[in-house]
Every structure is written in C-alpha cells, then in structure tokens.
Design a protein around this motif. Structure first.
Motif, PDB file in Angstrom:
ATOM      1  N   ARG A 296       0.830  -1.202   0.000  1.00 27.79           N
ATOM      2  CA  ARG A 296       0.000   0.000   0.000  1.00 27.79           C
ATOM      3  C   ARG A 296       0.867   1.255   0.000  1.00 27.79           C
ATOM      4  O   ARG A 296       1.928   1.295   0.600  1.00 27.79           O
ATOM      5  CB  ARG A 296      -0.922  -0.007   1.227  1.00 27.79           C
ATOM      6  CG  ARG A 296      -1.862  -1.208   1.278  1.00 27.79           C
ATOM      7  CD  ARG A 296      -2.615  -1.264   2.581  1.00 27.79           C
ATOM      8  NE  ARG A 296      -3.412  -2.491   2.682  1.00 27.79           N
ATOM      9  CZ  ARG A 296      -4.055  -2.861   3.777  1.00 27.79           C
ATOM     10  NH1 ARG A 296      -3.999  -2.105   4.868  1.00 27.79           N
ATOM     11  NH2 ARG A 296      -4.756  -3.981   3.792  1.00 27.79           N
ATOM     12  N   LEU A 297       0.332   2.262  -0.684  1.00 25.45           N
ATOM     13  CA  LEU A 297       0.976   3.573  -0.790  1.00 25.45           C
ATOM     14  C   LEU A 297       2.234   3.549  -1.644  1.00 25.45           C
ATOM     15  O   LEU A 297       2.925   4.563  -1.756  1.00 25.45           O
ATOM     16  CB  LEU A 297       1.312   4.150   0.593  1.00 25.45           C
ATOM     17  CG  LEU A 297       0.122   4.310   1.563  1.00 25.45           C
ATOM     18  CD1 LEU A 297       0.605   4.885   2.885  1.00 25.45           C
ATOM     19  CD2 LEU A 297      -0.960   5.173   0.957  1.00 25.45           C
ATOM     20  N   ALA A 298       2.568   2.421  -2.250  1.00 22.34           N
ATOM     21  CA  ALA A 298       3.705   2.393  -3.169  1.00 22.34           C
ATOM     22  C   ALA A 298       3.332   3.098  -4.460  1.00 22.34           C
ATOM     23  O   ALA A 298       2.163   3.095  -4.878  1.00 22.34           O
ATOM     24  CB  ALA A 298       4.116   0.948  -3.454  1.00 22.34           C
ATOM     25  N   ASP A 299       4.316   3.710  -5.119  1.00 24.93           N
ATOM     26  CA  ASP A 299       4.084   4.418  -6.373  1.00 24.93           C
ATOM     27  C   ASP A 299       3.635   3.415  -7.441  1.00 24.93           C
ATOM     28  O   ASP A 299       4.309   2.422  -7.707  1.00 24.93           O
ATOM     29  CB  ASP A 299       5.370   5.121  -6.820  1.00 24.93           C
ATOM     30  CG  ASP A 299       5.125   6.085  -7.969  1.00 24.93           C
ATOM     31  OD1 ASP A 299       4.289   5.768  -8.843  1.00 24.93           O
ATOM     32  OD2 ASP A 299       5.758   7.147  -7.993  1.00 24.93           O
ATOM     33  N   VAL A 300       2.478   3.668  -8.048  1.00 28.95           N
ATOM     34  CA  VAL A 300       1.938   2.733  -9.024  1.00 28.95           C
ATOM     35  C   VAL A 300       2.856   2.590 -10.228  1.00 28.95           C
ATOM     36  O   VAL A 300       2.927   1.518 -10.848  1.00 28.95           O
ATOM     37  CB  VAL A 300       0.520   3.179  -9.460  1.00 28.95           C
ATOM     38  CG1 VAL A 300       0.584   4.497 -10.237  1.00 28.95           C
ATOM     39  CG2 VAL A 300      -0.158   2.089 -10.284  1.00 28.95           C
ATOM     40  N   HIS A 301       3.593   3.648 -10.565  1.00 27.43           N
ATOM     41  CA  HIS A 301       4.528   3.570 -11.696  1.00 27.43           C
ATOM     42  C   HIS A 301       5.679   2.613 -11.377  1.00 27.43           C
ATOM     43  O   HIS A 301       6.144   1.878 -12.260  1.00 27.43           O
ATOM     44  CB  HIS A 301       5.067   4.954 -12.031  1.00 27.43           C
ATOM     45  CG  HIS A 301       4.002   5.920 -12.469  1.00 27.43           C
ATOM     46  ND1 HIS A 301       3.294   5.766 -13.632  1.00 27.43           N
ATOM     47  CD2 HIS A 301       3.515   7.046 -11.871  1.00 27.43           C
ATOM     48  CE1 HIS A 301       2.418   6.747 -13.755  1.00 27.43           C
ATOM     49  NE2 HIS A 301       2.534   7.539 -12.697  1.00 27.43           N
ATOM     50  N   ASP A 302       6.133   2.621 -10.120  1.00 26.47           N
ATOM     51  CA  ASP A 302       7.169   1.668  -9.722  1.00 26.47           C
ATOM     52  C   ASP A 302       6.657   0.240  -9.835  1.00 26.47           C
ATOM     53  O   ASP A 302       7.375  -0.659 -10.298  1.00 26.47           O
ATOM     54  CB  ASP A 302       7.620   1.941  -8.285  1.00 26.47           C
ATOM     55  CG  ASP A 302       8.460   3.217  -8.174  1.00 26.47           C
ATOM     56  OD1 ASP A 302       9.077   3.596  -9.183  1.00 26.47           O
ATOM     57  OD2 ASP A 302       8.483   3.809  -7.081  1.00 26.47           O
ATOM     58  N   LEU A 303       5.409   0.026  -9.425  1.00 24.04           N
ATOM     59  CA  LEU A 303       4.834  -1.315  -9.501  1.00 24.04           C
ATOM     60  C   LEU A 303       4.682  -1.768 -10.942  1.00 24.04           C
ATOM     61  O   LEU A 303       4.936  -2.931 -11.275  1.00 24.04           O
ATOM     62  CB  LEU A 303       3.478  -1.347  -8.790  1.00 24.04           C
ATOM     63  CG  LEU A 303       3.481  -1.016  -7.293  1.00 24.04           C
ATOM     64  CD1 LEU A 303       2.075  -1.109  -6.732  1.00 24.04           C
ATOM     65  CD2 LEU A 303       4.406  -1.958  -6.536  1.00 24.04           C
ATOM     66  N   GLU A 304       4.255  -0.853 -11.814  1.00 23.14           N
ATOM     67  CA  GLU A 304       4.114  -1.212 -13.229  1.00 23.14           C
ATOM     68  C   GLU A 304       5.462  -1.559 -13.837  1.00 23.14           C
ATOM     69  O   GLU A 304       5.578  -2.519 -14.619  1.00 23.14           O
ATOM     70  CB  GLU A 304       3.464  -0.056 -13.982  1.00 23.14           C
ATOM     71  CG  GLU A 304       1.993   0.160 -13.622  1.00 23.14           C
ATOM     72  CD  GLU A 304       1.434   1.415 -14.250  1.00 23.14           C
ATOM     73  OE1 GLU A 304       2.233   2.213 -14.803  1.00 23.14           O
ATOM     74  OE2 GLU A 304       0.195   1.624 -14.189  1.00 23.14           O
ATOM     75  N   ASP A 305       6.486  -0.777 -13.498  1.00 21.61           N
ATOM     76  CA  ASP A 305       7.833  -1.076 -14.010  1.00 21.61           C
ATOM     77  C   ASP A 305       8.318  -2.436 -13.512  1.00 21.61           C
ATOM     78  O   ASP A 305       8.946  -3.202 -14.262  1.00 21.61           O
ATOM     79  CB  ASP A 305       8.814   0.015 -13.564  1.00 21.61           C
ATOM     80  CG  ASP A 305       8.558   1.339 -14.261  1.00 21.61           C
ATOM     81  OD1 ASP A 305       7.911   1.337 -15.334  1.00 21.61           O
ATOM     82  OD2 ASP A 305       8.981   2.389 -13.728  1.00 21.61           O
TER      83      ASP A 305
END
Length: 378
Positions: A296-305
């Motif tokens: 939770r609260l992690a940057d969604v762009h980091d997760l997508e990468d």
C-alpha cells in the motif's frame, strides 16, 4: 499408552510451524496438510476393540430385510437387515471395521505428503532470502541493511524462479489429485457406498429419504449376523447363527459423514484455487493490483515497471515474501527493486548474470553481492 503418545507427537508436529516460522505456502495448502491430516490421524487413534468372534471374522446383513425396516419394530425382523433367512438368501458382508484405523492413518499420511515434497524441493530458499526479516522485532538499521542486501540479490536473480514456481504448482496439483484419490479409496473401502453417502444421509435427516433404514445404518450397521462353529460335547461340530453388536459403528458413521462433506468442500476449494492459479499465470494485468494490495501507498509507476520486468516465478516469489514481511518492509522492497531493475546496472545484471534456478545458496549469493557492492564503492 506409548502408541497414544506417538500419535500425540505426530499431531503436534503437524499443527506447529517450522523452526524459522516462515510460511512457504498458502492457507488452502495448509488445509490439506494441517487440518485434513489432523482429522484423519485423530480419527485413526487406536480404540480398544472387542475380542469377540464378530471382530475377527466377517459379519453380514440381509439387504432384502432393509426394505422391510420401515416396519421395525412392529414386524418379524429383529433389526434393520437382521432376521430369519434361508441358506440361499443374499448376504452383504462387512469386514471394513477391522481396518478403519489403519486406512485412516495411511490417508492422513497421504495428505501430508505434498507438503513434505514441497518442503524438500523448496530447500529453505525463502528462509534464506528473508534473513529473519519475518520476525516482528528487529533493529531498524539492521532491517534496512538486510532489505538492501535482499534487493541487490533479487535484482541479480530475477528470471530464475520459474522452476521454483512450477514445483509449487505441481505440489498444488498433487493436493487436488490427493483429494479425489482418497475419496475413491474410501468409496472402494466401503463397498462403493460412500459416493452418495452424504446426500443420502442429509436427505434422510430432512425427511425426504423415504422409508427404510437410514443410509448410515445401511453402510454402518449397529447389529450384524455372523456364523461360527463350536465343538459340542459329543465331538460334533455345531454351527451357531448369532447376532453381533457393532458398537464402534456408532462412531464410524459420523466420522465418515464428516469426511464426506469435508472432502467435497476441500475438493471444490482446491479446484477453484488451482483454476485461479492458472488465471494468474496467464493474466499479467492482474499483477499490479495484487501488488498494490500488499504494498500500500507504493508508487503505481514503480509497480508497473516491476511487473514489466519480472517473470511468473519472480512474481510468485514476491507474493511469498509479502506473506512473511510487514507492509512497510514489503512496500520498501518492491519500490527499491523496481528502481533497481529499471535503472542502469540492475536490469543489465539481471539479464546477464542471473543464475539458473536452484543454483547456489541465497545467503551466500547475497553476501557476494554485498562484497561486490563494497568493492565498487571503494
């Protein structure tokens, strides 16, 4: 007494966690090797049996008298399936009761087998990667150091965990096959009358089972007949037709009714879980929301990468790490790992130097990664 203590030790071993407290599977997997194994082994605990002739020989009931049992006790039959009969009358023999504890014990071992195989092939890899970060209390600085080491190691080994994942899927598939196989074993053990045992008993309880004896009495008769021979006073052999009291069947009928419903529910849950695993293997679009739920609260762009950079086995490993780490630590892990594999050296190293699955001890490789990192800083 010693046998009872041995059973107790087995049950305690099944219910407890491993020495490091690391969870290497999921809740459904645990239902197979913990709860189901416990149910079978607990029901297989030795019970003092009567030494009467009925227990050491096969007994029988008369199927044709079960049709008249709706008239019991206002009829000429002694009990459900018991009464006077001719020598040519059809007989249904019962000998399973001698083997119930042994069969239940073996089935309990069968449900533990997939977990044992997974522990064997897993080889404490997850425990080595966690470096005790699953413990609730740890020095913050020590946790940050170990987290950085883990990110460094994972960045180098991404792409090498597909074999790790498929071995787990194979053990899950073995769980599914195990449920159906044991259902078939019980059905054969009870003479083909276990397949519809649950629905028939349920229909009888709610009043729609029709006339006659209950399915529980039919499969597990409390009174049976047996023939045995005695030598009379004159030396001649006398054949005696006797009625046997099968007191243990009062317990057996309820044990197998519980097992019927439990195995059906477990089979349905196992099939659905395996279908979900297949969906997860093919639907990569679901991985970002799944990571968001755990980080939770992690940057969604980091997760997508990160999702774009990992393979199926890598994602499975991350899900196991999430089960053993707190939310803050796992969020930091996926954030740092995403940036490591998408910027500069991290991605290049993961493509060139990633070791093959099962090669090397994770703790040793983590130490090597830290050594190379220190040498580069010097």
């Amino acid at each position: 007494m010693a046998v009872a203590e041995a059973f107790g030790d087995i049950i305690k071993f099944i219910k407890g966690k491993g020495p490091d407290g690391v969870r290497i599977d999921n809740k459904l997997f645990q239902l197979h090797y913990r709860l189901t194994t416990f149910i079978f082994l607990d029901r297989a605990s030795p019970t003092t049996l009567s030494t009467l002739n009925c227990w050491i020989t096969t007994t029988y009931t008369l199927p044709q008298l079960l049709d008249k049992s709706d008239q019991y006790p206002h009829s000429d039959i002694a009990y459900h399936g018991i009464g006077a009969h001719s020598a040519r009358a059809e007989k249904h023999y019962h000998g399973y009761y001698q083997w119930v504890p042994f069969v239940l014990f073996l089935q309990g071992i069968a449900f533990y087998l997939p977990h044992w195989l997974w522990k064997l092939v897993e080889g404490r890899r997850l425990s080595s990667l966690l470096q005790e970060m699953q413990l609730p209390v740890m020095d913050p600085e020590e946790r940050r150091t170990r987290l950085a080491n883990l990110v460094q190691y994972l960045a180098q080994t991404l792409g090498s965990y597909n074999g790790y994942f498929f071995r787990f899927v194979l053990c899950e598939l073995l769980n599914v096959a195990n449920v159906f196989f044991n259902f078939f074993v019980i059905n054969c053990f009870l003479g083909g009358r276990f397949l519809r045992y649950g629905p028939r008993a349920l229909a009888f309880f709610i009043g729609s089972g029709g006339p006659g004896a209950s399915p529980m009495t039919e499969v597990f008769p409390k009174l049976t007949k047996c023939n045995f021979q005695l030598v009379g006073g004159s030396g001649s052999v006398e054949s005696i037709d006797s009625i046997c009291v099968m007191a243990l069947n009062i317990l057996n009928e309820k044990i197998y009714l519980l097992l019927w419903f439990w195995l059906v529910l477990l089979a349905a849950a196992s099939v659905l879980a395996f279908a979900w695993r297949v969906v997860m293997m093919s639907a990569t679009a679901m991985r970002v929301p799944m990571l968001q739920a755990r980080a939770r609260l992690a940057d969604v762009h980091d997760l997508e990468d990160l999702v774009e950079s990992v393979r199926l086995g890598d994602f499975f490993l991350l899900s196991l790490l999430a089960r053993n780490m707190d939310l803050v630590a796992f969020r930091q892990l996926v954030t740092d790992l995403a940036r490591a594999v998408t910027h500069g050296q991290g991605r290049r190293v993961s493509r060139v130097t990633a070791p093959s699955a099962g090669v090397g001890d994770p703790q040793t490789l983590i130490k090597r990664a830290v050594t190379h990192r220190s040498a580069a800083l010097d």
